[in-house]
Design a protein around this motif. Structure first.
Motif, short mmCIF file in Angstrom:
data_model
loop_
_atom_site.label_atom_id
_atom_site.label_comp_id
_atom_site.label_asym_id
_atom_site.label_seq_id
_atom_site.Cartn_x
_atom_site.Cartn_y
_atom_site.Cartn_z
N VAL A 1 0.84 -1.20 0.00
CA VAL A 1 0.00 0.00 0.00
C VAL A 1 0.87 1.25 0.00
CG1 VAL A 1 -1.67 1.35 1.34
CG2 VAL A 1 -1.97 -1.12 1.11
N ILE A 2 1.90 1.26 0.86
CA ILE A 2 2.77 2.44 0.95
C ILE A 2 3.50 2.66 -0.36
CG2 ILE A 2 4.75 3.44 2.17
CD1 ILE A 2 3.84 1.88 4.65
N ILE A 3 3.96 1.55 -0.96
CA ILE A 3 4.64 1.66 -2.26
C ILE A 3 3.70 2.25 -3.31
CG2 ILE A 3 5.60 0.31 -4.17
CD1 ILE A 3 6.76 -1.61 -2.07
N ASN A 4 2.45 1.75 -3.37
CA ASN A 4 1.49 2.26 -4.35
C ASN A 4 1.25 3.75 -4.18
OD1 ASN A 4 1.20 -0.25 -5.53
ND2 ASN A 4 -0.71 -0.76 -4.43
N VAL A 5 1.09 4.19 -2.94
CA VAL A 5 0.78 5.61 -2.69
C VAL A 5 1.96 6.50 -3.05
CG1 VAL A 5 0.22 7.31 -0.91
CG2 VAL A 5 -0.94 5.09 -0.92
N ILE A 6 3.17 6.09 -2.62
CA ILE A 6 4.34 6.94 -2.90
C ILE A 6 4.65 6.95 -4.39
CG2 ILE A 6 6.83 7.16 -2.51
CD1 ILE A 6 6.41 6.29 0.34
N LYS A 7 4.50 5.79 -5.09
CA LYS A 7 4.73 5.77 -6.54
C LYS A 7 3.75 6.71 -7.25
CE LYS A 7 5.80 2.35 -9.03
NZ LYS A 7 5.81 1.07 -9.78
N ASN A 8 2.50 6.68 -6.82
CA ASN A 8 1.52 7.61 -7.42
C ASN A 8 1.92 9.06 -7.18
OD1 ASN A 8 -0.09 5.57 -8.40
ND2 ASN A 8 -1.48 5.56 -6.62
#
Length: 609
Positions: free
Chosen positions: A508-515
Motif C-alpha cells: 500500500v505504501i509503495i502504491n501511494v508513494i509511486k503515485n
C-alpha cells in the motif's frame, strides 16, 4: 312716598327687559285676570302676537285646555285656582288646543303671586315652559329604553353596570336564564361579594383603570360544579354631561369553548415544537407570497453548520451548482401538490451534503395557497452507503474475474517457469535471469489479483513497525524519485507497532508513494509523516506537490478500472483500499488542483474483530 309717572315707566321698562332675558314664556296678569304683558317666548308658545294678548283677559284666550289626564278644563278655573295661592304653584302639564286650527301645544305652566306693601295681590306672573320637546324626549327615551332592554335581554352576552363603588346596579342578558341565576344574585352587591377575593382582585384592578377613563378588556376563569369556565369582559366608563366618570358599563361573554380550543391548540403546538426541536430532520414553513421563512426547527444548525436562525433563509440555499436548475424547477412545482427532491448543498469548506426534501402547499378556507411547508433530511450517509455498495458490487465482479484470470494464467506460467529453469544451463545467464525475473513479476501481479478474490488467503498477521515500512519503501523508490527530481521530507514520530500482514501494508505504501512521484511532473518534495491518531490508531500521512485531483475524480478514486493516470487501469489503488479495509483501517484523500494531494492512512494498534 308715591312713585312719579317717570319712575313707574322706568320700573315697567326694567321688568320688561328682565322678562325678555329669561328662557321661559312670561305672562303678567292683574288680579282681575287682564294680561298686561307677555314676553316674546310666551307669544311664540301660544302662537299669538303681543297685541292679541295684552289688555285681554287670560280666561278668554282662544284655547281649549287639556290636563295631563286628557280631561278638558277651563282657563278660568285654572286662573281662579292660581289667584287663591299665596306662593308659587307647582307646574301643571297643560295641552293648549287652538280653537281655530286644532293644533295642540303642550306646556308646563306655573303661577307666582306678587303682593304690594299691604299684602294685597298686585299681579300674578305665569311662566310657560315648552313641554312638547320634553315629551318627545321622554317618548324617545322610552323607546330607546325598550330597544335597549329588548336587545340586551336577547343577547347571549351579559350586560352589566357598576357604580363608582363597584356595586352592581344593573345586569341583563340570557346568560342568567341559561344558568338559572337571578339578577338579585348580583344587584346591590360588590364585585368582591359576588366573585370572591381571588377573582375580584384582578377585576377591581381593571375597574379602577376604567374609572380613570380608560376602557379595559379583562379575562378570568371560574370553577362551577367542578368544571372550569372562562369569561371575558369589555369595560367602558359611563360619563355625565361634564365628562366625569359616574360608573362602568361592561359586556361579559362566555369564552370557555374558544379558550379550551386555544389551550388545546397551544398544547398541540408545544408537543409539535418539542418533537420538531428534537428530531434530526428539519421542519420548515414559508409564506407562499413573500417566500419569507416563518419557522425552522433547530436541526438546521447541524446540517447547514449555522448558529443564527436569522442568517438561515431557506433549505434551498447553498445548493450545489450542478443541482441548482433542478431545485428551481422543484420549487415551482410545489404549488401543484406534495413532491420530493434529492439535491446537494455546499456548506463550509466546500463540504458537500445530500439533502432530501419533501414539500407541500397549505391552503386556507378559500382553497388558496398561503403557506408552503416541508421536511428536509440529511441523507449523506445513505448516499455514501449506496456508493460503497455500488463499489462493492464492482469489486465482487473484479474479484471473480481476477480469480478466473489468476487460475488461467498461473497453471501455464508454472509450466513455462519450470521449462525455463530446465533450459537455463543451455541459455546465457543474462537471458535466463531476465526471463525468470519477468515471470516473477507476472506471478506478483497474479498474487495481487488473488488479494481481490481471496483477501484472507494465507495472510499471517504480525506486530510490525510502520516506520520501518516507510524507510524500506523510500530506500526502494529513492532511485526512481531522483530520476524525477523528487525529494523526501520525513517526520516519523514514535508510534506503537501494529498487527498486520507486512507485505500487504508495504505494498500500500509503495502504491501511494509511486503515485505521488508520478504526479509530480516538474519534481518537488514528498512529505511523509507518522503519528498517533486518537487512542488505538496510528496514522501515515503522505503529501505530494503534484497537479492535484479534481473533486469529481476524487470521488471516484478506488473504483475498479478507474485511474487518474493516462495508461492506468485502477487496480493498484483498488487493491490498496481492499488491504486497508481488511486491516480494519481507513484511507482518505484530500486534494487541491495545482497544489497537491494528501493521503492519510489510519491503522489500528490491534486487529479489531
Amino acid at each position: 312716598m308715591r312713585e312719579t309717572p317717570f319712575e313707574l315707566q322706568n320700573k315697567k321698562q326694567l321688568l320688561r327687559t328682565f322678562y325678555e332675558a329669561v328662557n321661559n314664556g312670561i305672562i303678567v296678569i292683574e288680579p282681575s285676570g287682564k294680561m298686561i304683558f307677555a314676553n316674546t317666548i310666551a307669544c311664540s308658545l301660544l302662537g299669538l302676537a303681543e297685541v292679541e294678548i295684552e289688555d285681554r283677559f287670560f280666561y278668554n284666550l282662544p284655547f281649549n285646555v287639556i290636563d295631563k289626564h286628557n280631561h278638558n278644563i277651563s282657563l278660568q278655573d285654572v286662573y281662579l285656582e292660581w289667584a287663591k295661592q299665596t306662593q308659587k304653584t307647582d307646574p301643571l302639564e297643560l295641552g293648549l288646543q287652538c280653537k281655530e286650527t286644532g293644533n295642540i301645544q303642550y306646556v308646563l305652566a306655573a303661577a307666582a303671586p306678587i303682593f304690594d306693601g299691604f299684602d294685597r295681590l298686585e299681579q300674578i306672573v305665569i311662566t310657560l315652559t315648552d313641554n312638547q320637546k320634553l315629551m318627545n324626549n321622554e317618548k324617545e327615551l322610552s323607546r330607546s329604553r325598550e330597544r335597549f332592554y329588548s336587545l340586551v335581554d336577547s343577547m347571549e352576552d351579559t350586560v352589566f353596570t357598576l357604580d363608582q363603588n363597584l356595586i352592581h346596579t344593573g345586569i341583563y342578558g340570557k346568560w342568567m336564564e341559561k344558568h338559572q341565576v337571578k339578577p338579585s344574585y348580583f344587584l346591590g352587591k360588590t364585585i368582591r361579594e359576588v366573585f370572591g377575593d381571588d377573582i375580584a382582585e384582578g377585576q377591581e384592578k381593571a375597574c379602577r383603570l376604567v374609572l380613570q377613563g380608560r376602557s379595559q378588556i379583562y379575562e378570568w376563569g371560574n370553577v362551577r360544579n367542578g368544571e372550569r369556565y372562562y369569561y371575558q369582559a369589555i369595560l367602558s366608563p359611563i360619563k355625565n354631561d361634564q365628562g366625569q366618570v359616574e360608573g362602568i358599563v361592561g359586556v361579559s361573554r362566555d369564552i370557555t369553548e374558544g379558550k379550551r380550543m386555544e389551550i388545546g391548540l397551544r398544547e398541540s403546538e408545544e408537543r409539535f415544537r418539542q418533537f420538531a426541536e428534537n428530531a434530526k430532520d428539519v421542519f420548515w414553513m414559508k409564506d407562499y407570497e413573500t417566500r419569507k421563512l416563518l419557522y425552522v426547527s433547530k436541526a438546521y444548525e447541524h446540517i447547514w453548520e449555522l448558529e443564527d436562525s436569522e442568517t438561515f433563509v431557506s433549505v434551498f440555499d447553498e445548493v450545489h451548482p450542478e443541482d441548482n436548475e433542478s431545485v428551481q424547477e422543484f420549487i415551482k412545482s410545489i404549488a401543484q401538490g406534495e413532491s420530493q427532491i434529492e439535491y446537494r448543498i455546499q456548506g463550509k469548506n466546500k463540504k458537500v451534503r445530500w439533502i432530501r426534501t419533501r414539500a407541500f402547499p397549505i391552503t386556507n378556507d378559500q382553497e388558496e395557497i398561503y403557506r408552503i411547508a416541508g421536511i428536509s433530511e440529511d441523507i449523506t450517509d445513505l448516499k455514501e452507503k449506496e456508493e460503497l455498495l455500488r463499489k462493492s458490487d464492482k469489486l465482487t465482479v473484479v474479484g471473480e474475474l481476477a480469480a478466473g484470470i489468476a487460475h488461467e494464467i498461473r497453471n501455464p506460467l508454472t509450466s513455462i517457469k519450470g521449462f525455463v529453469q530446465l533450459m537455463k544451463p543451455d541459455m546465457e545467464d543474462l537471458h535466463s535471469e531476465i526471463i525468470l525475473s519477468e515471470m516473477d513479476r507476472i506471478e506478483s501481479i497474479i498474487n495481487e489479483f488473488l488479494v481481490l478474490a481471496k483477501p484472507h488467503q494465507e495472510t499471517v498477521f504480525q506486530q510490525r513497525s510502520v516506520n520501518d515500512f516507510i524507510r524500506q519503501t523510500i530506500t526502494l523508490l529513492d532511485s526512481e524519485a531522483n530520476l524525477n527530481n523528487v525529494q523526501f521530507d520525513t517526520h516519523l514520530r514514535y508510534v506503537p507497532n501494529i498487527l498486520c500482514e507486512g507485505n500487504q501494508i508495504k505494498q500500500v505504501i509503495i502504491n501511494v508513494i509511486k503515485n505521488a512521484i508520478e504526479s509530480m511532473l516538474n519534481g518537488g518534495t514528498i512529505f511523509v509523516e507518522t503519528g498517533i491518531h486518537d487512542e488505538g490508531y496510528v496514522f501515515i500521512k503522505i503529501t505530494d506537490q503534484g497537479e492535484g485531483i479534481s473533486e469529481e475524480r476524487l470521488a471516484k478514486l478506488g473504483e475498479p478500472f478507474y485511474s487518474n493516470k493516462e495508461k492506468g487501469i485502477g487496480l493498484g489503488l483498488m487493491v490498496s483500499l481492499k488491504i486497508i479495509e481488511n486491516h480494519h483501517g481507513n484511507i482518505t484523500f484530500e486534494s487541491i488542483l495545482g497544489i497537491g494531494t494528501t493521503v492519510t492512512i489510519l491503522l489500528p494498534n490491534k486487529l479489531l474483530p
